[in-house]
Write a protein that holds these residues in place. Structure first.
Motif, short mmCIF file in Angstrom:
data_model
loop_
_atom_site.label_atom_id
_atom_site.label_comp_id
_atom_site.label_asym_id
_atom_site.label_seq_id
_atom_site.Cartn_x
_atom_site.Cartn_y
_atom_site.Cartn_z
N UNK A 18 -32.71 -27.75 105.00
CA UNK A 18 -32.96 -28.36 106.31
C UNK A 18 -34.00 -29.45 106.17
N UNK A 19 -33.65 -30.68 106.56
CA UNK A 19 -34.58 -31.79 106.52
C UNK A 19 -35.36 -31.83 107.83
N UNK A 20 -36.68 -31.89 107.72
CA UNK A 20 -37.54 -31.81 108.90
C UNK A 20 -38.20 -33.13 109.24
N UNK A 21 -38.26 -34.07 108.31
CA UNK A 21 -38.87 -35.37 108.61
C UNK A 21 -38.34 -36.40 107.63
N UNK A 22 -38.46 -37.66 108.03
CA UNK A 22 -38.04 -38.76 107.17
C UNK A 22 -38.96 -39.96 107.43
N UNK B 168 -38.90 -22.11 101.37
CA UNK B 168 -39.50 -22.97 100.35
C UNK B 168 -39.60 -24.40 100.86
N UNK B 169 -40.82 -24.94 100.98
CA UNK B 169 -40.96 -26.35 101.34
C UNK B 169 -40.68 -27.25 100.14
N UNK B 170 -40.20 -28.45 100.42
CA UNK B 170 -39.96 -29.42 99.35
C UNK B 170 -39.96 -30.83 99.89
N UNK B 171 -39.90 -31.77 98.97
CA UNK B 171 -39.87 -33.19 99.32
C UNK B 171 -38.83 -33.88 98.44
N UNK B 172 -38.05 -34.76 99.05
CA UNK B 172 -37.05 -35.56 98.34
C UNK B 172 -37.36 -37.04 98.54
N UNK B 173 -37.38 -37.78 97.45
CA UNK B 173 -37.55 -39.23 97.49
C UNK B 173 -36.27 -39.88 96.96
N UNK B 174 -35.75 -40.85 97.68
CA UNK B 174 -34.52 -41.53 97.26
C UNK B 174 -34.66 -43.03 97.45
N UNK B 175 -33.84 -43.80 96.73
CA UNK B 175 -33.83 -45.24 96.97
C UNK B 175 -33.39 -45.55 98.40
N UNK B 176 -34.06 -46.50 99.04
CA UNK B 176 -33.69 -46.86 100.41
C UNK B 176 -32.26 -47.39 100.49
N UNK B 177 -31.79 -47.97 99.39
CA UNK B 177 -30.44 -48.54 99.38
C UNK B 177 -29.36 -47.51 99.07
N UNK B 178 -29.76 -46.25 98.83
CA UNK B 178 -28.79 -45.22 98.46
C UNK B 178 -27.83 -44.96 99.62
N UNK B 179 -26.55 -44.87 99.31
CA UNK B 179 -25.54 -44.57 100.33
C UNK B 179 -24.40 -43.81 99.67
N UNK B 180 -23.55 -43.17 100.47
CA UNK B 180 -22.40 -42.46 99.88
C UNK B 180 -21.49 -43.35 99.07
N UNK B 181 -21.55 -44.67 99.32
CA UNK B 181 -20.68 -45.59 98.59
C UNK B 181 -21.31 -46.14 97.32
N UNK B 182 -22.61 -45.90 97.13
CA UNK B 182 -23.28 -46.41 95.93
C UNK B 182 -23.08 -45.45 94.77
N UNK B 183 -23.36 -45.92 93.56
CA UNK B 183 -23.25 -45.05 92.39
C UNK B 183 -24.25 -43.91 92.53
N UNK B 184 -23.86 -42.68 92.20
CA UNK B 184 -24.78 -41.55 92.34
C UNK B 184 -26.06 -41.75 91.53
N UNK B 185 -27.18 -41.43 92.13
CA UNK B 185 -28.47 -41.60 91.47
C UNK B 185 -28.76 -40.40 90.58
N UNK B 186 -29.25 -40.62 89.37
CA UNK B 186 -29.78 -39.50 88.58
C UNK B 186 -30.95 -38.86 89.31
N UNK B 187 -31.22 -37.61 89.01
CA UNK B 187 -32.24 -36.84 89.73
C UNK B 187 -33.30 -36.35 88.77
N UNK C 112 -38.70 -41.09 101.93
CA UNK C 112 -39.22 -39.74 101.66
C UNK C 112 -38.77 -38.81 102.77
N UNK C 113 -38.21 -37.66 102.39
CA UNK C 113 -37.78 -36.67 103.37
C UNK C 113 -38.36 -35.31 103.00
N UNK C 114 -38.98 -34.66 103.96
CA UNK C 114 -39.45 -33.28 103.77
C UNK C 114 -38.30 -32.33 104.12
N UNK C 115 -38.21 -31.23 103.37
CA UNK C 115 -37.15 -30.26 103.64
C UNK C 115 -37.68 -28.85 103.43
#
Length: 254
Positions: free
Chosen positions: A2-6, A23-42, A15-18
């Motif tokens: 569940x994402x709680x903030x962005x 368990x709390x966590x944080x995810x950082x992704x490229x702003x340009x990331x989209x379902x149509x872009x090449x999948x980003x390594x993690x 940056x998105x908190x989840x």
């Protein structure tokens, strides 16, 4: 999950908190990331058992570098018994025993029973949580692996490198107590490793760190040792580690 903030940290990083269960966590992704872009390594970013709140500036700095400069996604989760998560009595007792051993001047030779009681239950709890988080993260649009792991309690990284086939490379930070059982697990690690060691780390058994590096079974393993204390890792090592991950997660030399 569940994402709680962005929030957008800058033009390049979101940056998105989840939460994943408790368990709390944080995810950082490229702003340009989209379902149509090449999948980003993690990259999974580990941290010491000090809590996400205290560690956030350092974690966010590393994550923003990976995301903005290399196009990776990066994520972290709160360790069991740390930060806002419930404590458990055995871990609190082990921490008290460690503090007492350090205070009495035996910090350079902390007993194996204390190390086992402090580290092994943490590893046993943390690793399945990392794997559950990985399941959820890789199911998100725009994130597809491969996966790297870096930082944190080195024993957690060793166990993940052994049991999690989706992790293809690891950057490990020497500087935490290592149970004897983890040395045996290290012999089963075969993925490429990039290991950092602070030569003058006041809380680290330098010889144990060198012995652990020797024990790793990986054919490709590199040790970078720098002068200075525990928090004195040179800034250039951040980019050295990022280039290591770029080689192994994208196949592109940087």
């Amino acid at each position: 999950m569940h994402f709680s903030s962005e929030q957008r940290l800058d033009d390049a990083v979101v940056e998105r908190a989840f939460t994943l269960g408790e368990i709390p966590g944080i995810l950082w992704t490229p702003a340009a990331l989209s379902p149509d872009s090449a999948p980003a390594p993690l990259i999974l970013i580990g941290h010491p058992p000090l809590g996400l709140g205290r560690m956030y500036p350092r974690l966010a700095g590393r994550a923003r570098h990976y995301v903005a400069e290399y196009g990776f996604a990066a994520a972290t989760i709160e360790l069991p018994g740390c930060g806002v998560r419930p404590r458990w009595a055995a871990a609190e007792q082990a921490r008290a025993d460690l503090r007492q051993a350090m205070a009495t001047g035996s910090g350079g030779a902390v007993g194996g029973e204390i190390i086992d009681a402090l580290i092994l239950p943490l590893v046993d709890r943390a690793v399945p949580e990392w794997q559950a988080a990985l399941d959820e993260l890789l199911a998100l649009p725009g994130i597809g692996g491969p996966v790297g792991y870096e930082g944190g309690v080195i024993s957690v990284g060793v166990r993940l490198a052994v049991v999690e086939p989706r992790i293809v490379a690891a950057g490990l930070f020497a500087g935490s107590l290592v149970p004897a059982a983890v040395f045996e697990e290290a012999r089963r690690v075969t993925i490429p490793l990039h290991v950092l060691l602070q030569w003058d780390d006041e809380g680290n058994d330098r010889q144990a760190a060198l012995d652990l590096f020797d024990a790793f079974g990986s054919r490709e393993k590199t040790l970078h040792a720098n002068l200075g204390g525990h928090t004195g890792v040179p800034q250039f090592e951040l980019d050295t580690g990022a280039r290591f991950f770029a080689r192994h997660l994208t196949g592109e030399p940087r």
